[in-house]
Design an enzyme around this catalytic site. Structure first.
Site, PDB file in Angstrom:
ATOM      1  N   GLN A 186       0.827  -1.268   0.007  1.00  0.00           N
ATOM      2  CA  GLN A 186      -0.066  -0.012   0.138  1.00  0.00           C
ATOM      3  C   GLN A 186       0.863   1.296   0.211  1.00  0.00           C
ATOM      4  OE1 GLN A 186      -3.303   0.487  -0.322  1.00  0.00           O
ATOM      5  NE2 GLN A 186      -3.855  -1.596  -0.572  1.00  0.00           N
ATOM      6  N   GLY A 213      -4.081   0.088  -3.711  1.00  0.00           N
ATOM      7  CA  GLY A 213      -3.997   1.295  -3.536  1.00  0.00           C
ATOM      8  C   GLY A 213      -3.605   2.261  -4.377  1.00  0.00           C
ATOM      9  N   CYS A 301     -10.201  -8.517 -35.151  1.00  0.00           N
ATOM     10  CA  CYS A 301     -10.682  -9.569 -34.124  1.00  0.00           C
ATOM     11  C   CYS A 301     -11.339 -10.849 -34.799  1.00  0.00           C
ATOM     12  CB  CYS A 301     -11.610  -8.793 -33.389  1.00  0.00           C
ATOM     13  SG  CYS A 301     -12.012  -9.895 -31.837  1.00  0.00           S
ATOM     14  N   CYS A 306     -17.411 -11.116 -33.950  1.00  0.00           N
ATOM     15  CA  CYS A 306     -16.943 -10.389 -35.016  1.00  0.00           C
ATOM     16  C   CYS A 306     -16.819 -11.344 -36.412  1.00  0.00           C
ATOM     17  CB  CYS A 306     -15.807 -10.026 -34.743  1.00  0.00           C
ATOM     18  SG  CYS A 306     -15.379  -8.485 -33.527  1.00  0.00           S
TER      19      CYS A 306
HETATM   20 ZN   LIG Z   1     -14.343  -9.360 -31.646  1.00  0.00          ZN
END
Ligand SMILES: [Zn+2]
Length: 369
Positions: A186, A213, A301, A306
């Site tokens: 932290q 943190g 993609c 897609c």
């Molecule tokens: Zn995709």
């Protein structure tokens, strides 16, 4: 050897983390399965989207359905039907981020009201360890005190002190067979306190270390700057985990500065609000300009969304609140972040991470969607 660095490029590292349920190539993005599921997705789809490791939330699983029930049914892997690696957080982040449910923090632990029924509950390092033993995760996290950004230095200092004391107790607690335990540091973006925290926690000897943190409300440049000087303070031969980042820019920022693991609910949460993360930046599918758009979310993609569906169709699903729409967007967003991470790993291995990041950023900023 549970962690091996296989290549470096500047501060960035490509590595392999070995766990009881398989190896994780790093850098690794960990999708969040808050309540024992990555929302709306089948575990096979999550794996197909490129995830090697999932994160489970101790806080939520402790209250519903409870770690005893999960243990009785064979542990979290069997319960949720995921046989790959699982990291569980300690519950500390939820306790401290739900500030208005916080009742008391003392040397022994933290008392708070459960978000489920409002009843008073208490977490101690021993309980955090015990819950994670029964869940049977591959990586357990230490219970820490995680203050939000902007608190007084005394509060930050108190968080560092308690986090170290609790880590020492959790270090001695029993662990599940083969379970790795990570310490959390932290200190916010205060250099002196962060260095003290790293020194105290690293001295205890954990299997990995997290920067906690940060990404808790401070300005992004301050966070990036803190990662830049704080990551090298962590032991170089152990995985470094940045808790709570999941936007493409942020991922690239922390990878470049030597972080090996990160998690965020962002890809699935964005999916549920109709937003796609793409190599051309964010697409809000509710926008009217997608009404007749025959293109996939991202032509780069290869995900199931897609491969088959148009932006126009997904927009229609989102607008009609069809479940398939949010599933497809979650699936795509996970895949996109996995691809960004995988691309960064390949770039580190070939020593061209800076170029990769520059190209990614230029493409995401070029408004040609
Ligand atoms: Zn995709």
């Amino acid at each position: 050897m549970t962690f091996e660095v296989v290549a470096t490029d500047g501060a960035a590292r490509a590595g392999v983390l070995r766990t009881a349920h398989g190896d994780v190539p790093t850098p690794a993005f960990m999708p969040v399965g808050t309540k024992g599921s990555v929302k709306s997705l089948h575990p096979d789809e999550v794996r197909e989207a490129g995830a090697h490791i999932l994160l489970g939330n101790t806080y939520h699983l402790h209250f519903r359905p409870g770690e005893e029930l999960i243990a009785e049914l064979g542990g979290l892997h069997a319960f949720m039907g995921w046989d790959g690696p699982i990291l569980t957080d300690s519950g500390g982040f939820q306790v401290f981020s739900l500030r208005d449910t916080l009742l008391a923090v003392d040397d022994g632990g933290v008392t708070f009201r459960s978000v489920y029924d409002g009843d008073a509950a208490r977490f101690t390092p021993e309980l955090a360890a015990g819950i994670q033993v029964r869940l049977g995760s591959d990586i357990a996290m230490c219970l820490d005190v995680c203050p939000p950004a902007g608190v007084a230095r005394e509060e930050l200092e108190q968080a560092v002190r308690l986090t170290s004391a609790w880590a020492a107790r959790q270090r001695e607690a029993p662990r599940a067979p083969g379970q790795l335990v990570f310490g959390i540091t932290q200190g916010g973006s205060d250099r002196e306190l962060r260095a003290r925290s790293v020194e105290e926690v690293a001295r205890l000897g954990f299997d990995g270390y997290a920067l906690g943190g940060l990404s808790v409300g401070e300005p992004r440049p301050e966070m990036v700057d803190a990662v830049e000087w704080a990551a090298p303070l962590l032991p170089a031969d152990r995985p470094r985990y940045f808790m709570g980042i999941g936007d493409p820019d942020g991922i690239l920022d922390v990878i470049a500065r030597g972080i090996d693991m990160f998690d965020c609910v962002l890809p699935t949460r964005m999916g549920r609000t109709g937003t796609a993360l793409t190599s051309h930046g964010r697409l809000n599918l509710k926008n009217a300009r997608f009404a007749r758009d025959p293109r996939p979310l991202d032509e780069r993609c290869g995900c199931r969304a897609c491969a088959r569906f148009s932006r126009a169709y997904i927009r229609h699903l989102v607008n009609q609140q069809e479940l398939l729409g949010l599933r497809l967007l979650s699936l795509h967003n996970l895949r996109f972040l996995a691809d960004v991470t995988l691309g960064a790993r390949a770039a580190i291995e070939s020593g061209r991470l800076a170029d990769f990041i520059l190209e990614m950023r230029q493409r995401m900023a070029a408004d040609d969607r």
